[in-house]
Motif scaffolding. Structure first.
Motif, short mmCIF file in Angstrom:
data_model
loop_
_atom_site.label_atom_id
_atom_site.label_comp_id
_atom_site.label_asym_id
_atom_site.label_seq_id
_atom_site.Cartn_x
_atom_site.Cartn_y
_atom_site.Cartn_z
N ASP A 9 12.93 -1.19 -3.20
CA ASP A 9 11.57 -0.67 -3.05
C ASP A 9 10.90 -1.12 -1.75
OD1 ASP A 9 11.51 0.80 -5.40
OD2 ASP A 9 10.89 -0.93 -6.61
N GLY A 10 11.54 -2.00 -1.01
CA GLY A 10 10.99 -2.47 0.25
C GLY A 10 10.47 -3.89 0.16
N VAL A 11 10.44 -4.54 1.31
CA VAL A 11 10.11 -5.96 1.36
C VAL A 11 8.68 -6.26 0.94
CG1 VAL A 11 9.39 -5.99 3.78
CG2 VAL A 11 10.48 -8.04 2.78
N HIS A 12 7.80 -5.27 1.01
CA HIS A 12 6.39 -5.48 0.64
C HIS A 12 6.08 -4.97 -0.77
CE1 HIS A 12 5.65 -6.70 4.74
NE2 HIS A 12 6.09 -5.55 5.19
N ALA A 13 7.09 -4.59 -1.53
CA ALA A 13 6.87 -4.03 -2.86
C ALA A 13 6.37 -5.10 -3.83
CB ALA A 13 8.17 -3.43 -3.40
N PRO A 14 5.48 -4.75 -4.75
CA PRO A 14 4.96 -5.73 -5.72
C PRO A 14 6.04 -6.29 -6.62
CG PRO A 14 4.25 -3.50 -6.28
CD PRO A 14 4.83 -3.42 -4.92
N ALA A 34 15.31 -7.91 2.53
CA ALA A 34 15.11 -6.65 1.84
C ALA A 34 14.83 -5.53 2.84
CB ALA A 34 13.95 -6.78 0.85
N PRO A 35 14.99 -4.28 2.43
CA PRO A 35 14.70 -3.16 3.33
C PRO A 35 13.25 -3.16 3.80
CG PRO A 35 15.92 -2.41 1.40
CD PRO A 35 15.50 -3.82 1.13
N ASP A 36 13.03 -2.69 5.02
CA ASP A 36 11.67 -2.68 5.54
C ASP A 36 10.82 -1.57 4.93
OD1 ASP A 36 12.88 -0.54 6.81
OD2 ASP A 36 12.00 -0.95 8.77
N GLU A 37 11.45 -0.60 4.27
CA GLU A 37 10.72 0.45 3.58
C GLU A 37 11.52 0.88 2.36
OE1 GLU A 37 10.24 3.58 6.37
OE2 GLU A 37 12.34 4.17 6.32
N GLU A 38 10.91 1.69 1.51
CA GLU A 38 11.57 2.06 0.26
C GLU A 38 12.89 2.77 0.49
OE1 GLU A 38 10.72 4.47 -3.92
OE2 GLU A 38 9.10 4.13 -2.49
N GLN A 39 13.89 2.36 -0.29
CA GLN A 39 15.24 2.93 -0.21
C GLN A 39 15.74 3.32 -1.60
OE1 GLN A 39 17.24 3.28 2.69
NE2 GLN A 39 15.40 2.80 3.84
N SER A 40 14.83 3.76 -2.45
CA SER A 40 15.22 4.13 -3.81
C SER A 40 16.22 5.29 -3.79
CB SER A 40 13.98 4.55 -4.61
OG SER A 40 13.11 3.45 -4.78
N GLY A 41 17.18 5.24 -4.69
CA GLY A 41 18.16 6.31 -4.81
C GLY A 41 19.24 6.30 -3.76
#
Length: 254
Positions: A9-14, A34-41
């Motif tokens: 979900d990204g490094v800033h995800a709750p 963690a990924p810098d942005e969401e990588q879902s799926g």
């Protein structure tokens, strides 16, 4: 105990913040990559056609311009000062149940850890019907996370295996307990593709993420969540269908 945290979900995800709070109940030696942005799926995708960039965000905290698999690889080979004892992936925003695991970046990060010979656990918070947007609750994961991890951190696991954990969409007091269960299966024949048009009039398509109908088989992760339990499912990386080997071998010997 040295622990590497990651997610899709990204490094800033709750959910990653929730996971860090859970992990700190067991150790202060926590690393995040963690990924810098969401990588879902993204599944077990590895970035091969462009460079991957690593950014330091703070003490033992890094982001990667890539997939969850990239993040684990960078964490192990570039970030940490030695191999971790455990890799924790999550807490994902949404379920990773049944055959969802084949798409899941959260589970795939744990797969990458298992391939490296490291104890790896994926954790996901199932979304309730009342949850919307950024307002979903991680309360069940927050309350039950350490209760699930405590026995998993020292339970012997075979090589090339990992553990997939899902928390039901219930208030912590309403969670009935923890079940070790097998992987279930959805009915994906009912999935949808949503069509729309952008401001310039061109068509686009968006895969629908509405609830997929299914009848949970007994003893599966789908049933456990439906019944209000935390599901714990051991997964193996050997995808060989061993019972078919002899029949196929006989076909090719003709």
């Amino acid at each position: 105990m040295k622990i590497l945290l990651t997610n899709d979900d990204g490094v800033h995800a709750p959910g990653l913040e929730v996971l860090e709070a859970i992990a700190r109940q067991f150790s202060d030696d926590i690393w995040i990559c963690a990924p810098d942005e969401e990588q879902s799926g993204m599944g077990h995708a590895l970035t091969l056609t462009r460079p991957v960039r690593l950014r330091k965000l703070g003490e033992r905290r890094f982001s990667v311009t890539g997939t969850p698999t990239d993040s684990v690889t960078m964490g192990l080979r570039q970030v940490m000062d030695g191999p971790p004892d455990v890799i924790l992936s999550g807490v994902n925003r949404g379920a990773n149940l049944g055959d969802d695991i084949t798409y899941s970046g959260t589970v795939s990060a744990a797969i990458e850890g298992a391939l490296a010979g490291i104890r790896s656990i994926a954790l996901s918070q199932v979304i309730g019907r009342e949850d919307a947007g950024d307002d979903m609750s991680f309360a069940a994961a927050q309350e039950w996370g350490a209760k699930v991890l405590a026995p998993l951190l020292d339970t012997p696991l075979p090589e090339r295996t990992l553990v997939n954990v899902n928390f039901p969409p219930r208030a912590p007091a309403d969670v009935k307990g923890i079940r070790a269960v097998s992987q279930g299966f959805h009915d994906y024949s009912r999935g949808t593709v949503v069509e729309g048009r952008d401001p310039r009039g061109f068509r686009y398509f968006w895969f629908g993420l509405q609830a997929i109908e299914h009848t949970p088989d007994h003893g599966t992760d789908l049933e456990a969540i439906a019944d209000g339990y935390v599901s714990v499912t051991p997964l193996q990386l050997d995808l060989t269908h061993h019972s078919s080997l002899e029949a196929l071998g006989q076909r090719f010997q003709r």
